[in-house]
Write an enzyme that holds these catalytic residues in place. Structure first.
Site, PDB file in Angstrom:
ATOM      1  N   CYS A   2      35.512  41.940  40.814  1.00 23.05           N
ATOM      2  CA  CYS A   2      35.293  43.295  40.315  1.00 23.05           C
ATOM      3  C   CYS A   2      35.308  44.240  41.503  1.00 23.05           C
ATOM      4  O   CYS A   2      35.198  43.809  42.645  1.00 23.05           O
ATOM      5  CB  CYS A   2      33.928  43.420  39.627  1.00 23.05           C
ATOM      6  SG  CYS A   2      33.756  42.348  38.188  1.00 23.05           S
ATOM      7  N   GLY A  28      40.142  44.381  39.589  1.00 24.82           N
ATOM      8  CA  GLY A  28      39.804  44.135  38.189  1.00 24.82           C
ATOM      9  C   GLY A  28      40.612  45.031  37.286  1.00 24.82           C
ATOM     10  O   GLY A  28      40.657  46.244  37.508  1.00 24.82           O
ATOM     11  N   ASN A 102      29.372  43.619  41.534  1.00 22.68           N
ATOM     12  CA  ASN A 102      30.492  42.747  41.912  1.00 22.68           C
ATOM     13  C   ASN A 102      29.890  41.465  42.458  1.00 22.68           C
ATOM     14  O   ASN A 102      29.129  41.495  43.410  1.00 22.68           O
ATOM     15  CB  ASN A 102      31.339  43.439  42.981  1.00 22.68           C
ATOM     16  CG  ASN A 102      32.424  42.531  43.564  1.00 22.68           C
ATOM     17  OD1 ASN A 102      32.837  42.700  44.693  1.00 22.68           O
ATOM     18  ND2 ASN A 102      32.892  41.564  42.810  1.00 22.68           N
ATOM     19  N   GLY A 103      30.247  40.351  41.842  1.00 24.27           N
ATOM     20  CA  GLY A 103      29.716  39.074  42.290  1.00 24.27           C
ATOM     21  C   GLY A 103      29.446  38.179  41.111  1.00 24.27           C
ATOM     22  O   GLY A 103      29.965  38.409  40.021  1.00 24.27           O
ATOM     23  N   CYS A 239      33.038  35.953  51.945  1.00 27.50           N
ATOM     24  CA  CYS A 239      34.079  35.196  51.239  1.00 27.50           C
ATOM     25  C   CYS A 239      35.396  35.262  52.016  1.00 27.50           C
ATOM     26  O   CYS A 239      36.007  36.322  52.115  1.00 27.50           O
ATOM     27  CB  CYS A 239      34.261  35.804  49.854  1.00 27.50           C
ATOM     28  SG  CYS A 239      35.727  35.220  49.000  1.00 27.50           S
ATOM     29  N   TYR A 245      43.430  36.555  50.117  1.00 23.36           N
ATOM     30  CA  TYR A 245      44.158  37.017  48.932  1.00 23.36           C
ATOM     31  C   TYR A 245      43.601  38.287  48.292  1.00 23.36           C
ATOM     32  O   TYR A 245      44.361  39.153  47.881  1.00 23.36           O
ATOM     33  CB  TYR A 245      44.131  35.908  47.870  1.00 23.36           C
ATOM     34  CG  TYR A 245      44.565  36.354  46.490  1.00 23.36           C
ATOM     35  CD1 TYR A 245      45.917  36.590  46.203  1.00 23.36           C
ATOM     36  CD2 TYR A 245      43.640  36.566  45.458  1.00 23.36           C
ATOM     37  CE1 TYR A 245      46.321  37.014  44.943  1.00 23.36           C
ATOM     38  CE2 TYR A 245      44.047  36.982  44.196  1.00 23.36           C
ATOM     39  CZ  TYR A 245      45.377  37.203  43.939  1.00 23.36           C
ATOM     40  OH  TYR A 245      45.781  37.622  42.708  1.00 23.36           O
ATOM     41  N   CYS A 385      35.236  28.530  42.612  1.00 20.31           N
ATOM     42  CA  CYS A 385      34.310  29.514  43.192  1.00 20.31           C
ATOM     43  C   CYS A 385      33.221  29.825  42.184  1.00 20.31           C
ATOM     44  O   CYS A 385      33.504  30.007  41.004  1.00 20.31           O
ATOM     45  CB  CYS A 385      35.064  30.793  43.540  1.00 20.31           C
ATOM     46  SG  CYS A 385      33.987  32.087  44.178  1.00 20.31           S
ATOM     47  N   CYS A 439      31.921  31.989  53.676  1.00 13.03           N
ATOM     48  CA  CYS A 439      31.923  31.066  52.543  1.00 13.03           C
ATOM     49  C   CYS A 439      33.377  30.616  52.386  1.00 13.03           C
ATOM     50  O   CYS A 439      34.251  31.427  52.100  1.00 13.03           O
ATOM     51  CB  CYS A 439      31.439  31.725  51.258  1.00 13.03           C
ATOM     52  SG  CYS A 439      31.571  30.564  49.856  1.00 13.03           S
ATOM     53  N   CYS A 442      35.783  27.209  48.443  1.00  9.56           N
ATOM     54  CA  CYS A 442      36.974  26.888  47.643  1.00  9.56           C
ATOM     55  C   CYS A 442      37.885  25.915  48.381  1.00  9.56           C
ATOM     56  O   CYS A 442      38.655  25.189  47.762  1.00  9.56           O
ATOM     57  CB  CYS A 442      37.715  28.155  47.235  1.00  9.56           C
ATOM     58  SG  CYS A 442      38.075  29.288  48.586  1.00  9.56           S
TER      59      CYS A 442
HETATM   60  P1  AMP Z   1      49.165  29.283  40.334  1.00 10.19           P
HETATM   61  O1  AMP Z   1      50.363  29.393  39.455  1.00 10.19           O
HETATM   62  O2  AMP Z   1      47.922  29.038  39.500  1.00 10.19           O
HETATM   63  O3  AMP Z   1      49.303  28.287  41.426  1.00 10.19           O
HETATM   64  O4  AMP Z   1      48.956  30.713  40.986  1.00 10.19           O
HETATM   65  C1  AMP Z   1      49.079  30.942  42.345  1.00 10.19           C
HETATM   66  C2  AMP Z   1      49.199  32.420  42.588  1.00 10.19           C
HETATM   67  O5  AMP Z   1      48.058  33.105  42.099  1.00 10.19           O
HETATM   68  C3  AMP Z   1      49.327  32.741  44.064  1.00 10.19           C
HETATM   69  O6  AMP Z   1      50.510  33.498  44.192  1.00 10.19           O
HETATM   70  C4  AMP Z   1      48.142  33.600  44.413  1.00 10.19           C
HETATM   71  O7  AMP Z   1      48.555  34.769  45.074  1.00 10.19           O
HETATM   72  C5  AMP Z   1      47.523  33.979  43.101  1.00 10.19           C
HETATM   73  N1  AMP Z   1      46.067  33.778  43.081  1.00 10.19           N
HETATM   74  C6  AMP Z   1      45.300  33.085  43.922  1.00 10.19           C
HETATM   75  N2  AMP Z   1      44.005  33.105  43.547  1.00 10.19           N
HETATM   76  C7  AMP Z   1      43.951  33.837  42.419  1.00 10.19           C
HETATM   77  C8  AMP Z   1      42.898  34.232  41.554  1.00 10.19           C
HETATM   78  N3  AMP Z   1      41.638  33.857  41.771  1.00 10.19           N
HETATM   79  N4  AMP Z   1      43.219  34.992  40.479  1.00 10.19           N
HETATM   80  C9  AMP Z   1      44.479  35.361  40.251  1.00 10.19           C
HETATM   81  N5  AMP Z   1      45.518  35.015  41.039  1.00 10.19           N
HETATM   82  C10 AMP Z   1      45.265  34.270  42.108  1.00 10.19           C
END
Ligand code: AMP
Length: 469
Positions: A2, A28, A102-103, A239, A245, A385, A439, A442
């Site tokens: 968020c 979000g 947020n959290g 984090c 990302y 996470c 942290c 993951c």
């Molecule tokens: P996947 O198809 O599940 O392997 O999605 C990987 C992609 O999702 C990567 O391109 C990341 O940039 C993105 N990604 C990584 N973590 C998250 C997250 N928590 N929520 C949404 N997208 C994510």
């Protein structure tokens, strides 16, 4: 997942909160809301959707006052409900209060059960509502003392903003899981999850809210205290995935530029997993800065081998006839001119389930790539996470049950390389802040707050503020 924004002491508080939330939209996309304070009264507007759709001139005109807090909430399928949209605003025995969080609280389930046994009636399934009830149940007379009493009972991740009739209160949990920054705007003060929001509203970045710190802003100015310091607990667990990302690359979080960290991740990745290739391309947008770093360190030219559509909405009409890889094609298209006949290194920040990367490999091969080498600028994502990033259960994380070689075969790429844990830490610690604690649960499974394990499944998860986990 968020984003939160707050402002105190500005005649256009709600309008600035609207802009600040716009800059935090990446944190979000499910719902948004703003609560403003005018003459001791709260005004609220919350709805499903992106900020630009949630608000218009009429709804913003209904949010008078010189202080406001706002929230953007992460979207997950099936759990969308406007009742969970924040900020939550209530009237209670000590006055009015609104909260934007947020959290993710890890003991929300127990706290909620206790509060319900004592007669509390919950209106949402969000863990944040627990905070509201704890404030209302506190014995202290003063609202700030009530907030302290409430937050001393919660465990987990909380960067949180409150407004009362005459104050704005910002708190970061003692571990500092999620970011929160303080800014100055004319005679007023602003708070934001990320500094990119300050750039948009032209607030000057002052500093980060420290882990365990509470900042109370009122007509007399700022008052900082540390009522949440935990004896014997490692104080900082920022984090690391915010750097990898989640945060926007034009933000500074945890004392350094997100862009620079990602570029270093890419450089390090090139050192750890070199390959003979003709072109380095990012998965846009999440892989861009790391791909630039990889290209610079390896000397292989950088190019845009895929273009991302920025207009992918939440709903789209599925074609009648099945089109293969429809979902990813809607978002990403390959540039044949860059890829045809080339040995391609494609950089992304992470692999979660593996489905996106697999489709991307197919897309690149379909556009003529002769070889596809996948490079990931973080270690394998092995554990879910519990502190506010939306990750699926362990069983859905491809790296939790497959070796790198097996994942390579599943993606059907020519080679696959993940950044090592040491490489990740070296890249984040090469910045101005130097060595520090993060942290990284993951990647390592080492959770800074104890998460109880039951028959191999991690339990003790409260209803999240940021979607499923
Ligand atoms: P996947 O198809 O599940 O392997 O999605 C990987 C992609 O999702 C990567 O391109 C990341 O940039 C993105 N990604 C990584 N973590 C998250 C997250 N928590 N929520 C949404 N997208 C994510």
């Amino acid at each position: 997942m968020c984003g939160i924004f707050g402002i105190f002491g500005h005649p256009e508080a709600a309008n600035l909160a609207y802009l600040g939330l716009h800059a935090l939209q990446h944190r979000g996309q499910e719902s948004g809301g703003i609560v403003s304070v005018d003459g001791g009264r709260l005004h609220s507007h919350r709805a499903m959707g992106h900020i630009a759709d949630v608000f218009d001139t009429r709804t913003l005109a209904g949010l008078p006052g010189t202080a406001a807090i706002g929230h953007v909430r992460y979207s997950t399928a099936g759990t969308s409900d406007v009742r969970n949209a924040q900020p939550f605003a209530v009237e209670y025995v000590a006055g009015v209060i609104a909260v934007a969080h947020n959290g993710n609280l890890v003991n929300a389930v127990e706290l909620r059960a206790r509060l319900e046994a004592a007669g509390a009636i919950f209106q949402t399934n969000a863990d944040t509502e627990v905070i509201v009830h704890l404030v209302a149940h506190a014995r202290e007379a003063d609202p700030v003392a009530r907030i302290i009493a409430a937050l001393r009972q919660v465990e987990g991740a909380y960067s949180v903003l409150f407004v009362t009739g005459d104050k704005l209160i910002a708190v970061r949990d003692p571990h500092g899981f999620r970011p929160l920054a303080l800014g100055k705007l004319h005679d007023g003060w602003a708070f934001a999850s990320e500094t990119c929001a300050f750039d948009l509203v032209e607030a000057a970045f002052v500093r980060e809210v420290a882990p365990g710190e509470m900042i109370v802003v009122d007509s007399e100015g700022l008052h900082s205290s540390r009522p949440f310091d935990l004896p014997g607990v490692p104080p900082e667990s920022f984090c690391v995935f915010e750097h990898v990302y989640f945060a926007r690359p034009d933000s500074r979080v945890n004392g350094q530029s997100v862009y620079r960290v990602r570029e270093r991740l890419g450089r390090r990745l090139a050192e750890e997993h070199p390959i003979d290739a003709d072109v380095v391309i990012p998965v846009p947008d999440s892989g861009i800065a790391a791909a630039i770093g990889y290209a610079r360190a390896s000397g292989i030219p950088y190019d845009m081998g895929m273009i991302r559509s920025h207009y992918v909405g939440r709903t789209f009409i599925e074609p009648q006839q099945s089109i293969r890889h429809f979902g990813v094609k809607l978002k990403l298209n390959a540039v044949r001119e860059v890829l045809d006949g080339k040995r391609v290194v494609v950089i992304d920040d992470s692999i979660v389930r593996g489905t996106t990367s697999r489709k991307i490999v197919t897309l690149l091969r379909g556009a003529g790539a002769r070889e596809v080498h996948v490079r990931i600028s973080s270690p394998p994502t092995l554990f879910p996470c519990f502190f506010g990033i939306d990750t699926p259960t362990r069983s859905e994380l491809i790296a939790a049950s497959h070796t790198v070689e097996e994942i390579k075969r599943y993606l059907s790429c020519d080679s696959l390389g993940y950044l090592s844990q040491e490489g990740l830490m070296a890249a984040v610690e090469a910045g101005p802040k130097g060595a520090q604690r993060f942290c990284d649960a993951c990647f390592t499974g080492s959770y800074p707050v104890r998460i109880e394990s039951h028959q191999g499944n991690l339990v003790r998860l409260g209803a999240t503020t940021g979607g499923r986990a």
